[in-house]
Design a protein around this motif. Sequence first.
Motif, mmCIF file in Angstrom:
data_model
loop_
_atom_site.group_PDB
_atom_site.id
_atom_site.type_symbol
_atom_site.label_atom_id
_atom_site.label_comp_id
_atom_site.label_asym_id
_atom_site.label_seq_id
_atom_site.Cartn_x
_atom_site.Cartn_y
_atom_site.Cartn_z
ATOM 1 N N CYS A 44 110.926 7.324 25.041
ATOM 2 C CA CYS A 44 110.633 7.330 23.598
ATOM 3 C C CYS A 44 111.744 8.091 22.893
ATOM 4 O O CYS A 44 112.095 9.190 23.316
ATOM 5 N N CYS A 48 108.785 12.836 17.485
ATOM 6 C CA CYS A 48 107.785 13.582 16.694
ATOM 7 C C CYS A 48 107.767 15.036 17.182
ATOM 8 O O CYS A 48 107.614 15.278 18.386
ATOM 9 N N CYS A 51 104.701 16.033 19.206
ATOM 10 C CA CYS A 51 104.339 15.129 20.323
ATOM 11 C C CYS A 51 103.717 15.919 21.485
ATOM 12 O O CYS A 51 104.257 16.941 21.908
ATOM 13 N N TRP A 57 109.554 11.401 27.194
ATOM 14 C CA TRP A 57 110.683 10.915 26.389
ATOM 15 C C TRP A 57 111.829 10.353 27.236
ATOM 16 O O TRP A 57 112.384 9.320 26.913
HETATM 17 FE FE1 SF4 Z 1 107.123 9.199 20.888
HETATM 18 FE FE2 SF4 Z 1 105.579 11.357 21.178
HETATM 19 FE FE3 SF4 Z 1 106.020 10.383 18.731
HETATM 20 FE FE4 SF4 Z 1 104.483 9.020 20.481
HETATM 21 S S1 SF4 Z 1 104.019 11.016 19.564
HETATM 22 S S2 SF4 Z 1 106.092 8.181 19.136
HETATM 23 S S3 SF4 Z 1 105.527 9.511 22.441
HETATM 24 S S4 SF4 Z 1 107.568 11.271 20.120
#
Ligand code: SF4
Length: 210
Positions: A44, A48, A51, A57
């Motif tokens: 990912c 965020c 997260c 990630w």
């Molecule tokens: Fe990516 Fe975490 Fe955001 Fe989900 S919450 S989109 S896994 S950074």
Amino acid sequence: MLTQDVQQLVGKGEMLPLMEEFYTIQGEGYHTGTAAYFIRVGGCDVGCHWCDVKESWNADLHPPTHVDHIVGNASKFADTVVVTGGEPLTWDMSMLTLKLKEKNMRIHIETSGAYELSGSWDWITLSPKKTKLPTQSVYDAADELKCIIFNKHDFIFAEEQAQRVNPNAILFLQPEWSKRDEMTPLIVDYVMNNPKWRISLQTHKYLNIP
Ligand code: SF4
């Protein structure tokens, strides 16, 4: 270092970087309370800050796993699979969903929508993020829109996202877990004043299950 063969299979979606898989209860959103087999795919780049699966990630940390193996495990446990991440649409989901459908499974996805939709889904949960907005293909196909409320500005962002998603999507506001004591009362008031929205809570965290 992945061999070229493995890289090609990951590129085609025949292998996916599998972070974890587990049978549990869906804790959030429309299907809260129902049993499902979760497939967490690594990778990912949405970033965020709050997260709760940052270890997802880096896709390189998660072993490329053949979709036949993933489907074989899932079909032993459940009729419904939830594909989550990470951001699962980082990868081509066509092969995984094809193989799951061959086993007559219901297939749900949880996505930020940051990449174009691939695969064939029975239920799409779109949880948009400010750092990388969803693609139109996911706005158009989403069955539910789940907006995370970390601060007051997130109500404005949620309304903007509700304007963009297709009109049939069911709308949820969910407190970010670390801010739940502060944000949940605000969400309660907001939903009573704006009843097109519903509340989603991370009930699996209250139940202390994955
Ligand atoms: Fe990516 Fe975490 Fe955001 Fe989900 S919450 S989109 S896994 S950074």
